[in-house]
Design a protein around this motif. Structure first.
Motif, PDB file in Angstrom:
ATOM      1  N   CYS A 102      -1.978  -4.143  -6.205  1.00 30.34           N
ATOM      2  CA  CYS A 102      -1.756  -4.489  -4.800  1.00 30.34           C
ATOM      3  C   CYS A 102      -2.054  -5.965  -4.571  1.00 30.34           C
ATOM      4  O   CYS A 102      -2.877  -6.565  -5.267  1.00 30.34           O
ATOM      5  N   CYS A 133      -4.039   0.327  -8.180  1.00 32.55           N
ATOM      6  CA  CYS A 133      -4.778  -0.295  -7.065  1.00 32.55           C
ATOM      7  C   CYS A 133      -4.865  -1.806  -7.230  1.00 32.55           C
ATOM      8  O   CYS A 133      -4.671  -2.558  -6.267  1.00 32.55           O
ATOM      9  N   GLN A 171      -5.200  -4.085   0.897  1.00 38.70           N
ATOM     10  CA  GLN A 171      -4.026  -3.257   0.639  1.00 38.70           C
ATOM     11  C   GLN A 171      -4.353  -2.124  -0.339  1.00 38.70           C
ATOM     12  O   GLN A 171      -3.874  -0.996  -0.191  1.00 38.70           O
ATOM     13  N   CYS A 208       0.789  -1.228   0.000  1.00 38.99           N
ATOM     14  CA  CYS A 208       0.000   0.000   0.000  1.00 38.99           C
ATOM     15  C   CYS A 208       0.829   1.290   0.000  1.00 38.99           C
ATOM     16  O   CYS A 208       0.454   2.276  -0.643  1.00 38.99           O
ATOM     17  N   ALA A 264      -4.126   1.795   0.408  1.00 47.61           N
ATOM     18  CA  ALA A 264      -3.325   2.686  -0.437  1.00 47.61           C
ATOM     19  C   ALA A 264      -4.100   3.954  -0.780  1.00 47.61           C
ATOM     20  O   ALA A 264      -3.552   5.062  -0.772  1.00 47.61           O
TER      21      ALA A 264
END
Length: 594
Positions: free
Chosen positions: A272, A269, A277, A56, A281
């Motif tokens: 991840c 995203c 996570q 993250c 983030a």
């Protein structure tokens, strides 16, 4: 108007170039590092989404750096300087944007196992909707990225003497280099480094500017006396450029359109290692957005305190408001070699991160949405090389667009707005698919077309017929203490006048605040899409995969399972989705068991 003498501002010296060159060398070095480190795991998935093993913190830093471009570093302080600190209300907009992205859009994208966000549109509607959206995204991103490269380079060139085309081509070459060598991992870690450079650059300006201008209390007092601290204006007039409502509501739509469903955001995203996570983030990224916003706002207030009695723009020392910040920095650090170079590195960190993210995202959507459909049997090795080739192609195209931007003149301002104009309809079509199970592909197509037409209509109309000055009047700027030339001549200037013939829409529809363009496109897309869907026969809920719909009604009907089920419109959200299985390169099938 009197003619003034500009103070002697030094250009870049050797130490400034050393500091600036260090930024490019470290960025390129990160690309080389990941190219060597990941050479044994060189697959297209590893290259485009980092093998879905990212954590993250670097992703959060990368997201912040990518969306805080040099336009933010140079433009936001100038905005505060001229219009006041109401920009700080974006604090609210950013919060809503991150909540909607992490809770509404991200779960659908992450769980469906897609790489390109536009894959979702094929799963939910059909391939034609997916390809139309992809083409719009590609054109929009190339145009916007070219301007992001050229605009700050021009501003810095005219103030610091920094070579214009040298910086443009260096940016394009370095970004293409580390994107092509290291893939998404190189982009993310380079962005993280550039985020640190941006914050350090801002803090250096804030600290030195505060010291030279009598400390925080004096700056605050000067800002207050100059009406720069009038933040909350609750006027509901949508034609006013910036009020609480235009920023809080319009700003949310604008940023959600270029953030919540943007390939650059979602790609990082889904890189991840888990959905948790990815959400973390985004929320850490919110903290980064707040930090950059606060730094930019206070830089604008410090700059106003410094120039309160001799505005360099009104006095004619600079030719555009975007040059205020670099001019201020060159004056502030005139006796400190290396520090102007640090600020330029700060500005170009924003540019590098935005350009790199765009190149990587463009390569991903092109590979996933076009190449894999045309050549479904490509080997992993060939897929990786094609992905790298696409990075080079888009690097060249974005740099070429920067060259073209130099020829556009006044159209550059219109080009900067295209990101928002396209982002609204994009937000609308994804919202239509994720929130409304009844929407069909005909409604999606009609909605996207309507949203694009509405957004471009109002934005182009505003460009041709600018809003009356009363709707966007800058605050007072003084030249009282500017030095008059020895042979002062009175230069007669004509006040800008509106075109003699203005259509009836010019003072209403075309005068709408630019922050509402995205809302117009989004709402136009959703409303038209729903109307066409009902007229042509809406999709049945039981025919729509639950994985593709986000049951937002659960938030409002949590107290009653009966009402929740009723609001699901037939979608079987009470089933447990086991996994998504890709049967071939163009279709996805989901196995759902009760």
């Amino acid at each position: 108007m009197s003619k003034f003498v500009a103070p002697d501002i030094k250009n870049f010296v050797a130490w400034d170039y050393v500091v600036f060159a260090g930024l490019f060398l470290i960025s390129a070095g990160i690309g080389v590092f990941f190219a060597v480190k990941e050479r044994k795991n060189a697959t297209s998935k590893q290259f485009l989404v980092g093998g879905k093993q990212m954590t993250c913190v670097p992703v959060a830093l990368s997201l912040t750096a990518s969306f805080m471009s040099a336009v933010t570093v140079l433009g936001t302080p100038s905005e505060i300087y001229r219009y006041g600190a109401s920009f700080i209300i974006f604090f609210i907009s950013y919060t809503f944007v991150i909540i909607f992205t992490s809770e509404l859009f991200l779960p659908v994208f992450y769980r469906s196992g897609i790489t390109s966000t536009y894959e979702y549109l094929e799963l939910r509607f059909n391939k034609s909707v997916r390809l139309a959206a992809t083409l719009i995204y590609i054109v929009q991103t190339i145009l916007y990225t070219g301007v992001v490269v050229y605009a700050p380079a021009l501003a810095l060139n005219q103030v610091t003497g920094f070579n214009l085309w040298g910086s443009v081509f260096a940016t394009g070459i370095v970004c293409t280099f580390y994107c092509t060598l290291g893939g998404l991992k190189a982009v993310v870690w380079t962005d993280a480094f550039q985020m640190v450079v941006m914050v350090v650059g801002f803090l250096t300006v804030l600290i030195q500017g505060t010291i030279q201008n009598g400390g925080p209390n004096n700056i605050w007092e000067n800002a207050n006396n100059g009406s720069r601290l009038t933040v909350f204006d609750f006027d509901i007039d949508p034609l006013r450029r910036h009020t609480f409502w235009t920023i809080a509501i319009g700003g949310t739509f604008t940023w959600l359109g270029i953030y919540g469903v943007n390939q650059s955001t979602i790609q990082r995203c889904i890189s991840c290692k888990s959905e948790k996570q990815a959400k973390l983030a985004l929320y850490l990224n919110l903290l980064g957005l707040w930090i950059i916003l606060v730094c930019a706002v206070f830089s604008g207030l410090v700059m106003y305190s410094h120039f309160k009695n001799c505005d360099p723009w009104t006095a004619g020392f600079i030719s555009a408001p975007d040059q205020l910040m670099p001019y201020f920095v060159m004056e502030l650090f005139s006796s400190m070699p290396g520090l102007p170079g640090l600020f330029v590195a700060c500005a170009f960190s924003g540019t590098l991160s935005t350009v790199a993210a765009s190149i990587n995202a463009l390569a991903t959507v092109t590979f996933e949405d076009f190449v894999k459909n045309c050549f479904p049997n490509l080997s992993e090795r060939k897929s990786t090389w094609v992905s790298k080739g696409l990075c080079i192609v888009f690097g060249v195209l974005c740099t070429s667009m920067a060259v073209a931007a130099s020829l556009l003149g006044g159209v550059v301002q219109a080009a900067l707005s295209i990101h928002g104009m396209c982002g609204g309809p994009m937000l609308g079509i994804f919202t239509l698919g994720i929130v409304f199970p009844c929407a069909n592909w005909k409604g999606a197509t009609g909605g996207l077309l309507t949203g694009i037409i509405l957004a471009f209509w109002v934005a182009i109309g505003a460009f041709v017929y600018p809003a009356p000055p009363s709707k966007a009047l800058p605050l007072h700027l003084s030249t009282t203490n500017c030095t008059l030339a020895n042979n002062t001549e009175m230069i007669t200037t004509l006040a800008p006048t509106l075109p003699p013939i203005r259509p009836q829409l010019a003072d209403t529809w075309y005068s709408l605040s630019y922050l509402y363009y995205s809302a117009v496109g989004c709402l136009g897309c959703i409303i038209t899409g729903l109307l066409i869907s009902f007229l042509t026969g809406p999709d049945k809920g039981e025919d729509v995969q639950p994985l593709l719909i986000r049951p937002v009604c659960n938030v409002f009907c949590f107290w009653s399972k009966k009402y929740k089920t009723l609001c699901w419109c037939g979608v079987k959200h009470d089933c447990t989705t086991i996994h998504a299985k890709r049967e071939n390169k163009t279709s996805n099938y989901f196995r759902v068991t009760s």
